[in-house]
Design a protein around this motif. Sequence first.
Motif, short mmCIF file in Angstrom:
data_model
loop_
_atom_site.label_atom_id
_atom_site.label_comp_id
_atom_site.label_asym_id
_atom_site.label_seq_id
_atom_site.Cartn_x
_atom_site.Cartn_y
_atom_site.Cartn_z
N UNK A 1 5.05 9.25 -2.55
CA UNK A 1 4.18 8.93 -1.31
C UNK A 1 2.97 8.27 -1.73
N UNK A 2 2.94 8.03 -2.86
CA UNK A 2 1.35 7.43 -3.28
C UNK A 2 0.99 6.19 -2.45
N UNK A 3 1.94 5.29 -2.39
CA UNK A 3 1.70 3.82 -1.54
C UNK A 3 1.39 4.16 -0.17
N UNK A 4 1.92 5.15 0.33
CA UNK A 4 1.75 5.50 1.60
C UNK A 4 0.12 5.88 1.96
N UNK A 5 -0.03 6.68 1.19
CA UNK A 5 -1.47 7.05 1.16
C UNK A 5 -2.54 5.91 0.93
N UNK A 6 -2.12 4.90 0.02
CA UNK A 6 -2.98 3.82 -0.32
C UNK A 6 -3.30 2.87 0.80
N UNK A 7 -2.10 2.73 1.26
CA UNK A 7 -1.92 1.95 2.79
C UNK A 7 -2.87 2.48 3.79
N UNK A 8 -2.90 3.93 3.96
CA UNK A 8 -3.82 4.55 5.09
C UNK A 8 -5.31 4.21 4.56
N UNK B 1 1.07 2.19 10.58
CA UNK B 1 1.96 3.07 10.56
C UNK B 1 2.51 3.20 9.39
N UNK B 2 2.97 4.21 8.69
CA UNK B 2 3.64 4.26 7.33
C UNK B 2 4.71 5.58 7.42
#
Length: 293
Positions: free
Chosen positions: A274-281, A288-289
Motif C-alpha cells: 500500500x506504499x503508493x496509497x500512502x504517497x498519494x495521501x 480518495x485512495x
Amino acid sequence: MKAYVFPGQGAQFVGMGKDLYETNSTAKEMFEKANEVLGFRITDLMFAGTDEDLRQTKVTQPAIFLHSVILAKTMGDQFKPDMVAGHSLGEFSALVAAGALSFEDGLILVSKRAQAMQKACEATPSTMAAVLALPDGKVEEVCAGIMDEVVVAANYNCPGQIVISGSVPGIDRACEQLLAAGAKRALKLKVGGAFHSPLMEPARAELAEAINHTTFCKPVCPVYQNVNAEPQTDPEAIKSNLIAQLTAPVRWTQTVMNMIADGADSFTEIGPGAVLQGLVKKVSKEMVTEGIQ
C-alpha cells in the motif's frame, strides 16, 4: 476521473498472488504462461518461497509485475482507467494494463530489465538512501556538491521524502552532509545497487535494445511516465521515456500532482502493498485512495 497506479520493487511478500492463482482460472492460466516464458516456476517462489528468494532482483521484479498485471486483467470490465502510472518497475505494469504492451512482451522486458540491473549492480558497489524532511532543492544541492563520486536524487516520492542513489562512498558522505543540513533521517536502504542513477547506464543500454525490438501500441488512456511526470499515448515517445527511466529519477511527486491537476479524483493501487496509497495521501490529504491486492 479514476487513476490506477502500480507499485515498484520492495512491495513483494511471500504468498503474493496465491489466492488469485487458486480461485481464478484466468489468473492461473496467466501465471502458468509466465512460468513458461521465464523458464522457471516463479509461482513456486511467489507462493511458498522465502523472503530471501523474493529479494533476488530476477525474481522480485517479475513477481511484482505479475501480481499487479494479473490483478488488473482479472478485473475485466471493472478496470476502466482514465489515467495510469507506475513507480519505476510499476511503469511496465501500467503499460501492460493499459494495453500499450502485450502481457508476454511486458514480462520479457521486465525479466531482461531485472537481469541487466543485477549485472550493473555487481559491476560497481553502489547503494541508495532515503532522506526525510529536507526540501528537494537542498537535497539536490548536497548531491551536486559531491564532485568525485556519483550521487543523485533518484526517487521524488512525496514532499519531504527523496531517495538518493550512487556509489557507496558518495552515499555515505551525502548522508552525513544531509543530516548536518537538517534532514530528519538519511538512512541507507537494503538494496543491491544505485537504481535510477548514471551507474545504471550498462543496464539502460542493454534494455534499450530489447525495448527497441518490442512492439508498443497506443494505450487505452494516458500513461504518466516517471522521467517527466507527463501523460503520454504515443508509442514511440513511450518507448523513449521507458529507455531513459533506468538512469533518470522517478518523479512520483510530480506525477501525482499532474494527475490530480488533470482531473484525477481517486487513486487505486493495483498490486502488492500500500506504499503508493500512502504517497498519494502525502501529496494530497483529501484524495480518495484504495488498494486491490
